[in-house]
Design an enzyme around this catalytic site. Sequence first.
Site, PDB file in Angstrom:
ATOM      1  N   ASP A   1      26.192  42.388  26.392  1.00 26.69           N
ATOM      2  CA  ASP A   1      26.519  43.521  27.272  1.00 26.69           C
ATOM      3  C   ASP A   1      28.020  43.706  27.517  1.00 26.69           C
ATOM      4  O   ASP A   1      28.496  44.846  27.515  1.00 26.69           O
ATOM      5  CB  ASP A   1      25.788  43.384  28.617  1.00 26.69           C
TER       6      ASP A   1
ATOM      7  N   ASP B   1      11.131  42.744  19.854  1.00 27.24           N
ATOM      8  CA  ASP B   1      12.264  41.975  19.363  1.00 27.24           C
ATOM      9  C   ASP B   1      13.459  42.914  19.310  1.00 27.24           C
ATOM     10  O   ASP B   1      13.317  44.092  18.970  1.00 27.24           O
ATOM     11  CB  ASP B   1      11.974  41.378  17.974  1.00 27.24           C
TER      12      ASP B   1
ATOM     13  N   HIS C   1      18.153  50.622  24.697  1.00 29.19           N
ATOM     14  CA  HIS C   1      17.278  50.492  23.530  1.00 29.19           C
ATOM     15  C   HIS C   1      15.861  50.109  23.952  1.00 29.19           C
ATOM     16  O   HIS C   1      14.885  50.631  23.448  1.00 29.19           O
ATOM     17  CB  HIS C   1      17.877  49.433  22.585  1.00 29.19           C
ATOM     18  N   ARG C   2      15.757  49.163  24.919  1.00 31.60           N
ATOM     19  CA  ARG C   2      14.428  48.733  25.367  1.00 31.60           C
ATOM     20  C   ARG C   2      13.697  49.890  26.035  1.00 31.60           C
ATOM     21  O   ARG C   2      12.511  50.094  25.819  1.00 31.60           O
ATOM     22  CB  ARG C   2      14.559  47.567  26.356  1.00 31.60           C
TER      23      ARG C   2
ATOM     24  N   HIS D   1      11.779  40.242  34.255  1.00 29.22           N
ATOM     25  CA  HIS D   1      12.531  41.491  34.253  1.00 29.22           C
ATOM     26  C   HIS D   1      11.954  42.481  33.235  1.00 29.22           C
ATOM     27  O   HIS D   1      11.718  43.647  33.537  1.00 29.22           O
ATOM     28  CB  HIS D   1      14.009  41.201  33.966  1.00 29.22           C
TER      29      HIS D   1
ATOM     30  N   THR E   1       5.492  38.163  26.623  1.00 29.14           N
ATOM     31  CA  THR E   1       6.723  37.720  27.281  1.00 29.14           C
ATOM     32  C   THR E   1       6.388  36.977  28.563  1.00 29.14           C
ATOM     33  O   THR E   1       5.315  37.171  29.138  1.00 29.14           O
ATOM     34  CB  THR E   1       7.635  38.922  27.616  1.00 29.14           C
TER      35      THR E   1
ATOM     36  N   GLY F   1      23.742  38.617  27.489  1.00 27.07           N
ATOM     37  CA  GLY F   1      23.942  38.698  26.036  1.00 27.07           C
ATOM     38  C   GLY F   1      25.247  39.387  25.661  1.00 27.07           C
ATOM     39  O   GLY F   1      26.326  39.032  26.150  1.00 27.07           O
TER      40      GLY F   1
HETATM   41  P1  IMP Z   1      15.206  39.637  22.675  1.00 29.37           P
HETATM   42  O1  IMP Z   1      14.468  39.973  21.420  1.00 29.37           O
HETATM   43  O2  IMP Z   1      14.982  40.643  23.778  1.00 29.37           O
HETATM   44  O3  IMP Z   1      14.989  38.230  23.119  1.00 29.37           O
HETATM   45  O4  IMP Z   1      16.762  39.751  22.336  1.00 29.37           O
HETATM   46  C1  IMP Z   1      17.372  38.946  21.349  1.00 29.37           C
HETATM   47  C2  IMP Z   1      18.853  38.798  21.648  1.00 29.37           C
HETATM   48  O5  IMP Z   1      19.514  40.065  21.518  1.00 29.37           O
HETATM   49  C3  IMP Z   1      19.185  38.325  23.067  1.00 29.37           C
HETATM   50  O6  IMP Z   1      19.183  36.926  23.154  1.00 29.37           O
HETATM   51  C4  IMP Z   1      20.590  38.889  23.264  1.00 29.37           C
HETATM   52  O7  IMP Z   1      21.559  38.081  22.630  1.00 29.37           O
HETATM   53  C5  IMP Z   1      20.524  40.202  22.506  1.00 29.37           C
HETATM   54  N1  IMP Z   1      20.141  41.297  23.405  1.00 29.37           N
HETATM   55  C6  IMP Z   1      18.904  41.881  23.491  1.00 29.37           C
HETATM   56  N2  IMP Z   1      18.915  42.861  24.391  1.00 29.37           N
HETATM   57  C7  IMP Z   1      20.168  42.901  24.898  1.00 29.37           C
HETATM   58  C8  IMP Z   1      20.786  43.728  25.889  1.00 29.37           C
HETATM   59  O8  IMP Z   1      20.184  44.617  26.498  1.00 29.37           O
HETATM   60  N3  IMP Z   1      22.081  43.466  26.132  1.00 29.37           N
HETATM   61  C9  IMP Z   1      22.789  42.486  25.492  1.00 29.37           C
HETATM   62  N4  IMP Z   1      22.265  41.693  24.583  1.00 29.37           N
HETATM   63  C10 IMP Z   1      20.943  41.897  24.273  1.00 29.37           C
END
Ligand code: IMP
Length: 200
Positions: free
Chosen positions: A158, A70, A183-184, A13, A9, A156
């Site tokens: 949220d 992801d 989730h993260r 953040h 990445t 996103g």
């Molecule tokens: P990424 O794999 O972390 O890039 O997430 C892919 C997509 O999922 C992002 O572009 C957002 O649309 C959505 N997303 C991921 N994590 C979040 C979050 O914590 N809140 C809201 N949307 C999220």
Amino acid sequence: MQKKLVFATNNEHKLEEIKAIIGDGYDILSLKEIGCDSDIPETAATLEGNALQKARWIHEQSGCDCFADDTGLEVKALDGEPGVLSARYAQSNGRGDGHDAEANSRLLLERLDGCTDRAARFRTVIALILNGREILAEGIVNGVIATSPRGTDGFGYDPLFIPEGEERTFAEMDASEKNAISHRRRAADELLKVLETSFI
Ligand code: IMP
């Protein structure tokens, strides 16, 4: 000496969040820090596939132990959509261009119009390559999709996601509250468990 671990990445953040969870046992490096400025392919049909694809790519390029993540929002009434397409949901349905969070949210609300089952979950998958071994970690937060966007924090989806046990959306919580249950966070906790046991 600290062992090096590359995180696929350049999102500051995400990097700080994961460093805070993993602690001092590993020296976590971003793509920038290893001099990688390529677009990493992300063309798989699942979150697991994408996370593995990115981790394998970094491993092949750098030879380092590494991990990639992801994330997707999976909505029950939509058979798991937008899922792996979360970032490009509107675009993949012929609307908006690129990562347009508002267009994505509008489409999601439209698809759920009149639907009483609004159950959904955020799911993060982390693929780790450690000593040549591939290991997957997962973090899930269950919740429901609100009927209209609420709150200004976060990003996103949220403003639409109300986690289980809460009345507020993620966007109505401050970052520390969201990060404690996200989730993260849960996937990173799983990753830490794997790393701790791999020391033994
Ligand atoms: P990424 O794999 O972390 O890039 O997430 C892919 C997509 O999922 C992002 O572009 C957002 O649309 C959505 N997303 C991921 N994590 C979040 C979050 O914590 N809140 C809201 N949307 C999220």
